[in-house]
Design an enzyme around this catalytic site. Structure first.
Site: not given
Length: 382
Positions: A32, A126-127
């Site tokens: 993350d 983003d993860e």
């Protein structure tokens, strides 16, 4: 629980590395990025480093997409109204979102992931989850792979990432949030139930503010409290969510990492600075949204059949219109034509709107759009 923050450590040689195949378990990493959009803005503008930064609109109707950790110290959070954030942090610096840039950085990060495993399940820009039970480089240690990935992200993008390492997806995601920012947390086999027991239930994926309030009213505030309720109690009070809650409270998650996780939709919406009822003004807003969405569609390689227009009125009531084709939307021109046709259906408006959104759904990543012929245009009642 073994928690590791900051510095690198030597590869684990213990037999209980998360996902030990002798126990029939997976080795799962959840990566993350830390305050991703805001961190990209601080990276690209050194003058912003160390300052409270928010990505989003700063008008009276603006909303924070995300904010830097410097801003979070003041209580600023994602999805918070900008006016509230500015009240909490008068020195807050706003930057408009640059999704094309964030998408490029995300693609760079995913290329790093795929150097270690083909089993990558992105959840957002983003993860992502990674299954490294059998990694591509024969490293063998999920902990070491997580360390290498974090180090490469830092070296190649200038950004920091946090990671959770465990034997299933639920625990790995919890772990990645444990030592943020720029941290690593490991939950080994046999440690999951104890780790979960100590957590507040609001940390559980899928339990929002209302769910937290409902659980508190039932005397459930921690994972241990939840584990103390039997399945009949949970089914009575939480219905279809009961089985998930029962397993989660015990650290159990049998879901596999899905490398080709299907994306359900691609869309965008804009909260307007003031209420708008003019058809011309709304068409201009919609045109800007179409440009943003089509860039995302092309970046994702998505092809969809259903276009949905959403309008939110000043009183927060919502109006939607949708159009589905028998084939994927052919190109940006057709996508725009459908969006504008949907808007035309509801004009003139009975009351002004404060938000406009558009979405492409019914996605099929493998389908190829056919050219929009004159005959197919007949599907649109202009």
């Amino acid at each position: 629980m073994r928690a590791i923050t900051g510095a690198m450590i030597e590869p684990s040689t213990q037999a209980d590395d998360p996902g030990d195949e002798a126990q029939g378990l997976r080795k799962v990493i959840h990566v993350d990025m830390d305050a991703f959009y805001a961190s990209v803005e601080q990276r690209d503008d050194p003058a912003l480093r160390g300052l409270p930064v928010a990505v989003g609109g700063d008008g009276p109707r603006g909303v924070l997409t995300t904010c830097s950790y410097e801003a979070r110290k003041f209580g600023c959070r994602s999805a918070m109204p900008s006016i509230t954030a500015k009240r909490l942090c008068p020195s807050l610096i706003f930057r408009p979102p640059r999704f094309a840039v964030y998408t490029d950085v995300s693609r760079q990060i995913r290329e790093i992931f795929r150097d270690y495993t083909p089993h990558v399940e992105p959840l957002s820009l983003d993860e992502a989850f990674l299954d490294v039970t059998e990694d591509s480089q024969g490293i063998g240690s999920a902990i070491r792979i997580a360390e290498l990935i974090r180090a490469r992200i830092k070296a190649e993008t200038g950004l920091s990432a946090s990671a959770g390492v465990s034997y299933n997806k639920f625990l790995a995601k919890l772990a990645s949030d444990q030592n943020k920012p720029d941290g690593l947390c490991v939950i080994r086999p046999g440690e999951g139930a104890a780790f979960v027991a100590a957590l507040p239930v609001r940390r559980f994926f899928g339990i929002g503010p209302k769910g937290t309030e409902k659980m508190a009213a039932l005397g459930i505030e921690t994972g241990a409290d939840l584990a103390g309720r039997d399945i009949d109690f949970l089914r009575k009070h939480f219905g279809s969510q009961a089985d998930y809650l029962y397993r989660a409270a015990r650290g159990i998650d049998l879901r596999a990492v899905k490398a080709n996780r299907a994306r359900k939709s691609v869309g965008a919406e804009r909260t307007l600075g003031k209420d708008v009822s003019s058809g011309a003004a709304l068409r201009d807003v919609l045109a800007g949204i179409i440009d943003i969405i089509w860039r995302r569609i092309e970046s994702a390689g998505s092809h969809g059949r259903t276009v949905t227009l959403k309008l939110k009125h000043a009183d927060f009531s919502q109006l939607t219109r949708a159009r589905s084709l028998s084939r994927p939307v052919a190109d940006k021109a057709e996508f725009a034509a459908i969006g504008h046709a949907l808007l035309a259906e509801v004009l003139p408006l009975a009351q002004p709107v404060r938000l406009v959104g558009l979405t492409l759904s019914a996605l099929d990543e493998d389908a190829q759009p056919a050219p929009a012929s004159a005959a197919s245009q007949a599907e649109l009642p202009f």
